[in-house]
Design an enzyme around this catalytic site. Sequence first.
Site, PDB file in Angstrom:
ATOM      1  N   HIS A 137      -2.879   3.944  -3.075  1.00 12.54           N
ATOM      2  CA  HIS A 137      -3.492   2.858  -2.259  1.00 12.54           C
ATOM      3  C   HIS A 137      -3.776   3.553  -0.869  1.00 12.54           C
ATOM      4  CE1 HIS A 137      -1.059  -0.054  -0.512  1.00 12.54           C
ATOM      5  NE2 HIS A 137      -0.666  -0.172  -1.797  1.00 12.54           N
ATOM      6  N   ASP A 149       3.734   1.190   2.364  1.00 13.45           N
ATOM      7  CA  ASP A 149       3.093   0.688   1.540  1.00 13.45           C
ATOM      8  C   ASP A 149       1.858   0.945   2.843  1.00 13.45           C
ATOM      9  OD1 ASP A 149       2.100  -0.892  -0.096  1.00 13.45           O
ATOM     10  OD2 ASP A 149       2.689  -2.483  -0.020  1.00 13.45           O
ATOM     11  N   GLU A 183      -6.132  -2.388  -2.439  1.00 10.29           N
ATOM     12  CA  GLU A 183      -5.137  -2.801  -2.892  1.00 10.29           C
ATOM     13  C   GLU A 183      -4.839  -3.818  -3.335  1.00 10.29           C
ATOM     14  OE1 GLU A 183      -0.886  -2.167  -5.038  1.00 10.29           O
ATOM     15  OE2 GLU A 183      -1.681  -1.897  -3.521  1.00 10.29           O
TER      16      GLU A 183
HETATM   17  N1  TRP Z   1       1.633  -2.182  -5.363  1.00 17.52           N
HETATM   18  C1  TRP Z   1       2.774  -3.315  -4.703  1.00 17.52           C
HETATM   19  C2  TRP Z   1       1.971  -3.587  -3.737  1.00 17.52           C
HETATM   20  O1  TRP Z   1       1.369  -2.544  -3.523  1.00 17.52           O
HETATM   21  C3  TRP Z   1       3.966  -2.717  -4.754  1.00 17.52           C
HETATM   22  C4  TRP Z   1       4.543  -2.687  -5.915  1.00 17.52           C
HETATM   23  C5  TRP Z   1       5.909  -3.962  -6.725  1.00 17.52           C
HETATM   24  C6  TRP Z   1       4.561  -1.780  -7.250  1.00 17.52           C
HETATM   25  N2  TRP Z   1       6.142  -3.281  -8.036  1.00 17.52           N
HETATM   26  C7  TRP Z   1       5.744  -1.964  -8.054  1.00 17.52           C
HETATM   27  C8  TRP Z   1       4.405  -0.330  -6.899  1.00 17.52           C
HETATM   28  C9  TRP Z   1       5.733  -1.161  -8.846  1.00 17.52           C
HETATM   29  C10 TRP Z   1       4.384   0.631  -7.824  1.00 17.52           C
HETATM   30  C11 TRP Z   1       4.823  -0.065  -9.354  1.00 17.52           C
HETATM   31  O2  TRP Z   1       2.259  -4.364  -3.113  1.00 17.52           O
HETATM   32 ZN    ZN Z   2       1.413  -3.589  -0.737  1.00 15.22          ZN
END
Ligand code: TRP
Ligand code: ZN
Length: 450
Positions: A137, A149, A183
């Site tokens: 993302h 992130d 995302e």
């Molecule tokens: N996708 C989440 C975010 O963008 C972060 C996240 C939390 C995550 N747990 C995860 C990403 C496990 C991959 C796998 O805030």
């Molecule tokens: Zn995030």
Amino acid sequence: MTHPRSSLPTTSSARLAAVALAAVTGLIAASPAATAAPDRIGADATGAGTLAAPDIPFANVKAHLTQFQSIATANGGNRAHGRPGYKASVDYVKAKLDAAGFTTTVQQFTQSGSTGYNLIADWPGGDPDQVLMAGAHLDSVSSGAGINDNGSGSAAVLETALAVSRAQLQPTKHLRFAWWGAEELGLIGSRYYVNNLPAAERAKVSGYVNLDMVGSPNPGYFVYDDDPAIEKVFKDWYAGIGVPTEIETEGDGRSDHASFKNAGIPVGGLFTGASRTKTAAQAAKWGGTSGQAFDRCYHSSCDSTTNIDDTALDRNSDALAHAVWTLGTSQPVPPGDSYENTADVAIPDNGPAVTSAVAVAGRTGNAPAALRVGVDIKHTWRGDLVVDLLAPDGTAYRLKNSSSSDSADDVITTYTVDASSETANGTWRLRVQDVASRDTGYIDSWKLTF
Ligand code: TRP
Ligand code: ZN
Ligand code: CA
């Protein structure tokens, strides 16, 4: 950067002209013939040979993060859905891909009253019916630049795609890279993409690899425990550099792979941890600080270019390239020449060893490092049997030991022997001895494949 690790062989045996065979005692049918179902050499002994991935230039990955940071700074401090920093991020990644020869598509959707964008990049070629995807993302939360992130995953996927272009890779599978919008609002962009793929196209996606947060400043090395084949390439890569991994448990379904998984597509991915705390045991094996979050700046304004562990991001970038090359370039090794003896040879119960011979002639040099020995022994208790391959000079290669606990019938399998120190030409023998009384059997056939 370069890591000490074993690279995958790309061997394919050179084919030699069929040769005439000398008659050998006990040999009734021996001819070089292409095997119907050849073994393949590479990552997977039964599957395929693969090309070795290049090392991903880490400076390039970092340069993408610098650009994401600049984009955020110039656009109110973030790259969030519906804000100008998001679209600027899409434009940046798209320009790199277009210049590298990808076919890019920007897919628009609407979320929370704003236009969102997915960026899809197809590498021309490969089997259109087998599509391997990797994605990340590209949006941040609105509170920060989102460099870990998920600038980290976005940069790793981008640099891997650019490496495909630099290599002018001709993969077996069709390769498709993706950067998802929104995302952070609930996997919106990836779900939109999957839901809008016609069912026939969805069925062609053989796997989706997700990278979300792969440069956490206090990193863990987490591999998604999902599709076994994808999981294995990542675990193998990490094992090769001697870094232990753990299964990802910080919220399965919390990133874009869930959109694919929900559609029945095999998924996998990498993760270095978010707000969860690193344990003492994890700090002992990975370094870093126990009792502290993997990413203390998760979803915060401090998720900037200083919020990255370079080693973790470098490793995960190289690991992704390894996965794309391994999963995307499998190619069958051409079948080798086989030499077979189909004459039955009785194996006396608890008695002396017997042999069955095949003559090999007309080859040059030594036998291969992966000489395949196909064995078909019928027996009522195979644990009784000790099986060796004897090279022309008499050197024995143990194929199978006896085992009082192995009560199964028959030995029907293919062994791989490193016979590279043996001259190919000459009489090879399969030697079988039954070392325990009661059960009996016979050599039905066996063959060597060069
Ligand atoms: N996708 C989440 C975010 O963008 C972060 C996240 C939390 C995550 N747990 C995860 C990403 C496990 C991959 C796998 O805030
Ligand atoms: Zn995030
Ligand atoms: Ca026996």
